[in-house]
Enzyme design. Structure first.
Site, mmCIF file in Angstrom:
data_model
loop_
_atom_site.group_PDB
_atom_site.id
_atom_site.type_symbol
_atom_site.label_atom_id
_atom_site.label_comp_id
_atom_site.label_asym_id
_atom_site.label_seq_id
_atom_site.Cartn_x
_atom_site.Cartn_y
_atom_site.Cartn_z
ATOM 1 N N TYR A 141 -12.910 -1.588 -2.746
ATOM 2 C CA TYR A 141 -13.272 -1.516 -1.918
ATOM 3 C C TYR A 141 -14.625 -1.326 -1.186
ATOM 4 O O TYR A 141 -14.833 -1.071 -0.395
ATOM 5 C CB TYR A 141 -12.519 -0.909 -0.037
ATOM 6 C CG TYR A 141 -10.932 -1.578 -0.391
ATOM 7 C CD1 TYR A 141 -10.885 -2.269 0.370
ATOM 8 C CD2 TYR A 141 -9.983 -0.782 -0.900
ATOM 9 C CE1 TYR A 141 -9.190 -2.660 0.723
ATOM 10 C CE2 TYR A 141 -8.361 -0.862 -0.686
ATOM 11 C CZ TYR A 141 -8.105 -1.912 0.042
ATOM 12 O OH TYR A 141 -6.996 -1.977 0.377
ATOM 13 N N ASN B 254 -1.825 0.071 6.973
ATOM 14 C CA ASN B 254 -1.529 -1.172 7.481
ATOM 15 C C ASN B 254 -1.172 -2.052 6.032
ATOM 16 O O ASN B 254 -0.565 -3.322 6.236
ATOM 17 C CB ASN B 254 -2.876 -1.771 8.245
ATOM 18 C CG ASN B 254 -3.561 -2.638 7.219
ATOM 19 O OD1 ASN B 254 -3.178 -1.424 6.024
ATOM 20 N ND2 ASN B 254 -4.550 -3.578 7.281
ATOM 21 N N LYS C 121 0.962 -1.178 -0.183
ATOM 22 C CA LYS C 121 0.081 0.392 0.140
ATOM 23 C C LYS C 121 1.024 1.326 -0.414
ATOM 24 O O LYS C 121 1.992 1.458 0.320
ATOM 25 C CB LYS C 121 -1.247 -0.003 1.117
ATOM 26 C CG LYS C 121 -1.787 -0.881 0.883
ATOM 27 C CD LYS C 121 -3.350 -1.133 2.487
ATOM 28 C CE LYS C 121 -3.405 -2.215 2.420
ATOM 29 N NZ LYS C 121 -4.194 -1.912 3.405
ATOM 30 N N GLU D 32 -9.789 -9.645 -7.693
ATOM 31 C CA GLU D 32 -8.853 -9.010 -7.463
ATOM 32 C C GLU D 32 -7.550 -8.348 -8.637
ATOM 33 O O GLU D 32 -7.438 -8.155 -8.849
ATOM 34 C CB GLU D 32 -8.131 -9.102 -5.940
ATOM 35 C CG GLU D 32 -9.634 -8.473 -4.891
ATOM 36 C CD GLU D 32 -9.512 -8.828 -3.448
ATOM 37 O OE1 GLU D 32 -10.241 -8.247 -2.758
ATOM 38 O OE2 GLU D 32 -8.219 -9.037 -2.728
ATOM 39 N N HIS E 163 -2.161 -5.129 1.180
ATOM 40 C CA HIS E 163 -3.366 -6.365 1.535
ATOM 41 C C HIS E 163 -3.080 -8.078 1.055
ATOM 42 O O HIS E 163 -2.108 -8.436 0.517
ATOM 43 C CB HIS E 163 -4.110 -5.348 0.115
ATOM 44 C CG HIS E 163 -5.014 -6.216 -0.025
ATOM 45 N ND1 HIS E 163 -6.652 -6.271 0.278
ATOM 46 C CD2 HIS E 163 -5.698 -6.949 -0.920
ATOM 47 C CE1 HIS E 163 -7.590 -7.048 -0.278
ATOM 48 N NE2 HIS E 163 -6.701 -7.449 -1.374
HETATM 49 N N1 UDP Z 1 -9.435 -0.581 8.235
HETATM 50 C C1 UDP Z 1 -9.283 0.768 8.153
HETATM 51 N N2 UDP Z 1 -10.273 0.978 9.363
HETATM 52 C C2 UDP Z 1 -10.890 -0.392 10.355
HETATM 53 C C3 UDP Z 1 -10.502 -1.200 9.278
HETATM 54 C C4 UDP Z 1 -10.149 -1.180 8.038
HETATM 55 O O1 UDP Z 1 -9.362 1.622 7.952
HETATM 56 O O2 UDP Z 1 -11.135 -0.902 11.133
HETATM 57 C C5 UDP Z 1 -8.699 -0.463 6.393
HETATM 58 C C6 UDP Z 1 -7.778 -0.880 6.172
HETATM 59 O O3 UDP Z 1 -6.867 -0.281 5.432
HETATM 60 C C7 UDP Z 1 -7.990 -1.771 5.972
HETATM 61 C C8 UDP Z 1 -8.971 -2.430 4.730
HETATM 62 O O4 UDP Z 1 -9.878 -1.440 5.405
HETATM 63 O O5 UDP Z 1 -6.598 -3.034 5.619
HETATM 64 C C9 UDP Z 1 -9.827 -3.136 5.186
HETATM 65 O O6 UDP Z 1 -10.582 -3.927 5.720
HETATM 66 P P1 UDP Z 1 -10.575 -5.104 6.544
HETATM 67 O O7 UDP Z 1 -11.206 -5.364 7.668
HETATM 68 O O8 UDP Z 1 -11.285 -5.845 5.001
HETATM 69 O O9 UDP Z 1 -8.908 -5.349 6.740
HETATM 70 P P2 UDP Z 1 -8.275 -6.538 5.779
HETATM 71 O O10 UDP Z 1 -8.751 -8.189 5.024
HETATM 72 O O11 UDP Z 1 -7.498 -5.774 4.924
HETATM 73 O O12 UDP Z 1 -7.219 -7.320 6.977
HETATM 74 MG MG MG Z 2 -10.438 -7.213 4.034
#
Ligand code: UDP
Ligand code: MG
Length: 147
Positions: free
Chosen positions: A59, A122, A19, A136, A125
């Protein structure tokens, strides 16, 4: 026979993005090193930048969540590295390698533990299912870009 072959191929691939925060901080090399060392083969890879429409589409499942606006801003603010990766049990093993969404909860040695700043920014992805891995990967790469 052919059906089994297709199922096996699908479960062997996942999709990742390094990212904007990871790219900005110069962590591309270190993260790719860990991905290679963990046994993933790179099927496709490029440096690219998502448009607002790209990020909103990618997203879309999160569009009602309170963090959606920030997530779109974050994911569009600079280049990312997009890649398709191949390994037995790719989706699950890659989620293990990256660690929990919130780096505060991520296991020692995971990519998010090492390189992520917060639950929002974070670093990386990883697809959450074989079906989403295919969707994706196809979102970012044509068939001719996949090796
Ligand atoms: N995210 C965020 N706040 C949250 C949860 C998720 O900003 O409380 C962002 C973060 O960058 C995350 C992305 O949204 O990676 C997608 O969320 P998901 O729950 O799908 O997490 P992932 O699959 O990336 O672990
Ligand atoms: Mg996710």
């Amino acid at each position: 026979m052919h059906e089994n072959l297709n199922i096996k191929m699908a479960t062997n691939r996942t999709f990742t993005m390094l990212k904007p925060d990871a790219v900005e901080k110069g962590h591309i090399g270190a993260i790719l090193e860990k991905i290679n060392a963990s046994g993933f083969r790179i099927v496709a890879m490029k440096l690219t930048q998502m448009t607002r429409t790209d990020a909103e589409t990618f997203y879309a499942v999160h569009k009602e969540r309170p963090f959606f606006g920030e997530l779109v801003e974050y994911m569009t603010r600079g280049p990312i590295v997009a890649a398709i990766l191949e390994k037995d049990n790719a989706v699950e093993d890659f989620r293990t390698l990256i660690g929990a969404t919130n780096p505060a909860d991520a296991a020692e040695g995971t990519i998010r533990k090492l390189y992520a700043a917060s639950i929002g920014e974070n670093a990386v992805h990883g697809s959450d299912s074989d079906e989403n891995a295919a969707i994706e990967g196809d979102f970012h790469f044509s068939g001719r870009e996949q090796f």
